[in-house]
Write a protein that holds these residues in place. Structure first.
Motif, short mmCIF file in Angstrom:
data_model
loop_
_atom_site.label_atom_id
_atom_site.label_comp_id
_atom_site.label_asym_id
_atom_site.label_seq_id
_atom_site.Cartn_x
_atom_site.Cartn_y
_atom_site.Cartn_z
N PRO A 1 0.97 -1.15 0.22
CA PRO A 1 -0.12 0.05 0.27
C PRO A 1 0.95 1.31 -0.21
O PRO A 1 1.95 1.24 0.60
CB PRO A 1 -0.65 -0.17 1.38
CG PRO A 1 0.13 -1.06 2.13
CD PRO A 1 0.85 -2.01 1.34
N VAL A 2 0.22 2.23 -0.58
CA VAL A 2 0.87 3.47 -0.68
C VAL A 2 -0.02 4.76 -0.09
O VAL A 2 -1.43 4.53 -0.33
CB VAL A 2 1.28 3.96 -2.08
CG1 VAL A 2 1.87 5.30 -2.43
CG2 VAL A 2 2.38 3.12 -2.70
N THR A 3 0.51 5.55 0.52
CA THR A 3 -0.69 6.71 1.28
C THR A 3 0.05 8.01 0.78
O THR A 3 1.23 8.19 0.76
CB THR A 3 -0.43 6.71 2.60
OG1 THR A 3 -0.87 5.27 3.22
CG2 THR A 3 -1.36 7.82 3.50
N VAL A 4 -0.88 8.81 0.27
CA VAL A 4 -0.47 10.19 -0.39
C VAL A 4 -1.56 11.22 0.10
O VAL A 4 -2.68 10.92 0.07
CB VAL A 4 -0.57 10.14 -1.90
CG1 VAL A 4 -0.10 11.14 -2.42
CG2 VAL A 4 0.21 8.83 -2.44
N ALA A 5 -1.18 12.21 0.60
CA ALA A 5 -1.93 13.33 1.23
C ALA A 5 -2.19 14.29 0.24
O ALA A 5 -1.22 14.82 -0.69
CB ALA A 5 -1.10 13.96 2.33
N VAL A 6 -3.44 14.38 -0.49
CA VAL A 6 -3.89 15.20 -1.60
C VAL A 6 -4.75 16.16 -1.43
O VAL A 6 -5.94 15.97 -0.76
CB VAL A 6 -4.27 14.10 -2.77
CG1 VAL A 6 -4.84 14.63 -4.03
CG2 VAL A 6 -3.51 12.98 -3.11
N THR A 7 -4.53 17.43 -1.82
CA THR A 7 -5.41 18.45 -1.97
C THR A 7 -6.41 18.24 -3.30
O THR A 7 -5.69 18.27 -4.26
CB THR A 7 -4.78 19.80 -1.80
OG1 THR A 7 -4.34 19.99 -0.32
CG2 THR A 7 -6.11 20.92 -1.86
N MET A 8 -7.65 18.31 -2.96
CA MET A 8 -8.60 17.88 -4.33
C MET A 8 -9.58 19.00 -4.31
O MET A 8 -10.27 19.43 -3.27
CB MET A 8 -9.14 16.47 -4.11
CG MET A 8 -9.92 16.22 -5.25
SD MET A 8 -10.84 14.38 -5.26
CE MET A 8 -9.33 13.44 -4.92
N GLU A 9 -9.65 19.76 -5.40
CA GLU A 9 -10.71 20.89 -5.50
C GLU A 9 -11.57 20.36 -6.60
O GLU A 9 -11.05 19.98 -7.79
CB GLU A 9 -9.80 22.06 -5.94
CG GLU A 9 -10.76 23.56 -5.89
CD GLU A 9 -9.97 24.52 -6.23
OE1 GLU A 9 -8.61 24.25 -6.89
OE2 GLU A 9 -10.68 25.55 -6.08
#
Lengths: 361, 361
Positions: B84-92
């Motif tokens: 598994p990979v975890t990424v913090a993403v700002t989504m608009e």
């Protein structure tokens, strides 16, 4: 594409920017989420009067005072030492349906979707009040939240009261969990009041103070807002328990913009849920001809006495335009009206749910 | 109470019932939630094109096909076997700010609040495509969701494509967790696409099919919607990465109806966040005089290269009426405009955030 709204039924003549601002920050439950017996976090309706306050659960304390023998200052750990209780509760905003009124009261413009059902876990309020020892002179209990703002020209923290007997009802809860998880910030973390059967405004979020008092509480949210009035001069009747109501999952598939539904011909399973704040649901009827004829739906077992009741009925959909309606009746004999119960604040609008659909050939 | 909106800046002349219906079911992030580095579940913005589909994770399978050597049918357990990979993403949402345009494009009427940041956990798309063995002839990858509806007169399942090189970018994820919990239904359970840096429409929810193809995908959401046009006759440019943007937590306390802010005089800490889909944020400026003069804010470290950057600056608030503004600049030299970049669909409206406030004597 036909409009999804029967002509003349909604007053959109002057939908204001203020209403839009409220609609973009408060959250409705998309009606297809009626399929979940317990509404997943993030789909439960949400009304925040002012701002979601920043509360640090580590330093937060609940003050229990006023007319009590032993004023208390309780941490979340203190509260967790009581035996936890879990209650499934259907909660609806008192203003649900407001934007369908003619003329439309200007406030949060709910159509149908300000509802949800959650399992709340916490400590019975009666246990905490018992620890504090409520004085015989007390007639009400006032609940104060950490959220602060202006409303009706009055700067205030959000406050509501209950009569002492209502506060001592065994089901009244100080909740610190939602669906088995710590309360999310938007639902009142770290602690909120949950009064099963009552409209949403009762369930004070971000609780900081509980005070026993010997005079009726006359704060803004009790004496001015949340009262049924048809004339601004009236004192009005306070809103309390949720009126009987049912909603359905709109069948078929939607058009993006109009939300108008298209259904394929043949057997179409209609499903929804119904609730009442005062009595069990004993009947849900379905109409597929805009309320001319009605047919009983089958009722499911409820997940609890304070939670909604599922209902279903199969409809043989034939090509053409149809307006589907559902209406519930509770054990007190109350039935949803066909016409909007107009009032100044736009409260308790429990008119039958009407869903126009197109069945395609 | 003064209106919270500077005169003439918003077109509310004909806010439609269709827009209201969309606003009551799609969810904005209340701006005070900018305080959370990771947006709590239920506060992240949410746009559902059609209905949230009912997907049973136990029987759900992901089909990987088209121009591949080995078509795959994968369960959630199969996907979880990859590291598994975890990424913090700002989504608009690409339509964030649409309702501030003049004239106002009629669609989901976002003002400022269609954004959020989450930690997504899943398997890199490139790992799954590698298992399937993408054919040399493939130029794009098409993603199909389980959600179905009508839009622009076309019945469709929600579909978007990526160029093969974009699909193979190491950060492109098939996500099954949000903030360390299983994906909630409204965010695409059991599996969604997450393409860090791109506008929300890219991140197909409720994924069922991934297909490698040798012609450019011309489905509705790619060829018709989500294109920057100022004339309906133009083909337009496809929306891709998020434009540079900043928002602030509105200071002080709000009025319930107008959301107008009142602030007490003295030191007022202003805080917000900024992001860009293409480059790091290198500067955020604050104006307390409606954009006449600008002052640099202090930047915080970001939680990740695809996540927003916090900023803060103390303002000495003096009694009177003020309009606070923030504007961000990214490492590509792009700065938020003062005037709305008008376009037919109301996309990428990254105008500076203006917050009128009253400082009380």
């Amino acid at each position: 594409m036909t409009s999804s709204i029967p002509p003349g039924t909604v007053d959109t003549s002057a939908l204001t920017f203020d209403e839009l601002q409220l609609a973009t920050r408060n959250h409705g439950m998309p009606l297809e989420a009626l399929r979940y017996e317990l509404t997943p976090v993030g789909l439960h309706y949400l009304l925040v009067h002012y701002d979601i306050p920043a509360v640090d659960p580590a330093t937060w304390r609940l003050q229990v005072g006023g007319l009590v023998a032993t004023p208390l200052e309780l941490s979340l750990d203190d509260l967790r030492r009581h035996d936890p209780v879990t209650v499934a509760v259907t909660m609806e905003c008192a203003g649900n349906g407001r934007a369908r009124l003619h003329p439309r009261p200007v406030s949060q413009p709910w159509l149908y979707e300000a509802v949800g059902t959650a399992e709340w876990t916490g400590v019975p309020l009666t246990a905490v009040l018992s620890d504090a020892g409520v004085d015989d002179r007390a007639i009400e209990v006032v609940f104060t939240g950490a959220d602060r703002g202006h409303e009706g020209g009055v700067e205030q923290r959000y406050q509501r009261s209950l009569r002492l007997d209502q506060a001592l009802a065994e089901e009244t809860l100080l909740a610190y969990e939602l669906n088995g998880q710590p309360l999310p910030p938007q639902h009142g973390a770290p602690l909120r009041l949950v009064v099963p059967g009552w409209y949403g405004m009762t369930n004070v979020k971000w609780l900081t103070d509980i005070d026993a008092v010997d005079t009726p509480f006359d704060g803004y949210q009790q004496a001015t807002a949340y009262r049924w009035r048809t004339d601004p001069e009236e004192a009005g009747e306070p809103l309390r328990h949720m009126a009987v109501r049912s909603l359905m999952v709109p069948p078929g598939i939607p058009d993006f913009l109009t939300r108008r539904r298209r259904v394929t011909p043949g057997a179409c399973e209609l499903f929804g849920r119904a609730w009442s704040g005062t009595a069990p649901i004993i009947r849900v009827e379905l109409s597929v001809d805009d309320g001319v004829t009605w047919h009983d739906a089958d009722l499911e077992a409820s997940v609890g006495r304070f939670a909604w009741t599922g209902w279903r009925r199969t409809w043989q959909a034939e090509p053409g335009e149809h307006v589907l309606c559902c209406r519930a009746t509770d054990a007190d004999g109350r039935t949803q009206p066909l016409e909007h119960p107009w009032n100044l604040g736009g409260y308790a609008v429990n008119t039958v749910h009407r869903v126009p659909v197109t069945v395609e050939p």
